[in-house]
Design an enzyme around this catalytic site. Sequence first.
Site, mmCIF file in Angstrom:
data_model
loop_
_atom_site.group_PDB
_atom_site.id
_atom_site.type_symbol
_atom_site.label_atom_id
_atom_site.label_comp_id
_atom_site.label_asym_id
_atom_site.label_seq_id
_atom_site.Cartn_x
_atom_site.Cartn_y
_atom_site.Cartn_z
ATOM 1 N N ARG A 160 3.726 -6.932 8.479
ATOM 2 C CA ARG A 160 2.961 -6.299 8.164
ATOM 3 C C ARG A 160 1.375 -6.338 8.696
ATOM 4 O O ARG A 160 0.549 -5.861 8.215
ATOM 5 C CB ARG A 160 2.780 -6.286 6.660
ATOM 6 C CG ARG A 160 3.822 -5.968 5.627
ATOM 7 C CD ARG A 160 4.604 -4.833 5.801
ATOM 8 N NE ARG A 160 5.879 -4.590 5.148
ATOM 9 C CZ ARG A 160 6.970 -4.940 5.736
ATOM 10 N NH1 ARG A 160 7.088 -5.507 6.978
ATOM 11 N NH2 ARG A 160 8.091 -4.989 4.916
ATOM 12 N N SER A 239 4.405 0.129 -1.540
ATOM 13 C CA SER A 239 4.099 -1.195 -1.933
ATOM 14 C C SER A 239 2.749 -1.258 -2.033
ATOM 15 O O SER A 239 1.990 -1.034 -0.694
ATOM 16 C CB SER A 239 4.848 -2.192 -1.387
ATOM 17 O OG SER A 239 6.373 -1.904 -1.384
ATOM 18 N N GLU A 343 -1.832 -3.802 0.649
ATOM 19 C CA GLU A 343 -1.238 -3.254 1.965
ATOM 20 C C GLU A 343 -2.077 -2.015 2.442
ATOM 21 O O GLU A 343 -2.376 -1.947 3.590
ATOM 22 C CB GLU A 343 -0.046 -3.079 1.647
ATOM 23 C CG GLU A 343 1.093 -2.695 2.915
ATOM 24 C CD GLU A 343 2.353 -2.725 2.755
ATOM 25 O OE1 GLU A 343 3.170 -2.125 3.523
ATOM 26 O OE2 GLU A 343 2.909 -3.550 1.898
#
Length: 351
Positions: A160, A239, A343
């Site tokens: 990520r 998410s 995130e």
Amino acid sequence: MQELHDAPLAPLTTFRLGGPADRLLTATTDTEVIAAVREADDSGTPLLVIGGGSNLVIGDKGFDGTALRIATKGFELSGTTLELAAGEVWTDAVARVVEAGLAGIECLAGIPGSAGATPIQNVGAYGQEVSSVITEVVAYDRHTRETVTLANEACDFSYRHSRFKAEPDRFVVLRVRFGLEDAGGRSAPLRYAETARVMGVEQGDRVPAAAARETVLRLRAGKGMVLDSEDHDTWSAGSFFTNPVLDETGYAAFLALARARLGDDVTPPAFPAGDGAVKTSAAWLIDKAGFTKGYGTGPARISTKHTLALTNRGGATAEDLLALAREVVAGVHEAFGVTLVNEPVTVGVSL
């Protein structure tokens, strides 16, 4: 370019919250994108680049500067080589690749947002990451004021994360190039246990790429991870937290706290993350810390379908959302000694 002033930004995000921008430009060509970026840099005006808005939390005061919405188009497929303009809708691109019988991104179906955002976040799901198929990223370098082409290795991809995320004020992605696989209409080997189980095959098996895509779409929809304007569980950024990666010492401490809280026979999710590190599940941590599906009483709550998604139930403010996020972070840290990391990108606010 279209130009608006005091322009609402909430409709450009999947959270549907946040204040306005002083100025909003919509660019439909790479030339317009570069011109807008140069103008902002030359005048010292703060710049916010917006793609699909699916990974963005904008503060209630909005953005004091120029917001640039990238709406470029371009889908060029030659053999197994794909080039996408940054403004292409990612879900549509995945569908077209699968329809062409190629493999490599079929398990990334249903992820909202634009193609240009995928290398920034190193988008991944259900056993695939874009870093495994991206060959080059074409970007405008705000430091050198040139258009540059970065090979995969120069993008510094990790979980990520990427060079683009590490240097957020340097590169503006214009185009992304992919090297896909012709497996005769079959998918890449399935790497995700849930996908393989649902499809009745073993991990590592190949299945029809179209079937893999449809399976992932069903799984994501069941978790509120496919956009639906009528479903407030999808008024989210998917998410909200990344899965924590812990070193050996950190994982041992976490395991001790988990067993003290939940019993000696508890086995938290654990996946090798290289160099002795272990990746565990943020969703598991959130749930076991007491933040179950649907948690909350205000306009911002945890999704009723998945504990990893924070949602706007209608009328939420950015501060409502962040208050919930902070509560979750504090609760997980108190229970397990692990600090969750958001995130989505935050603008004008922070946890």
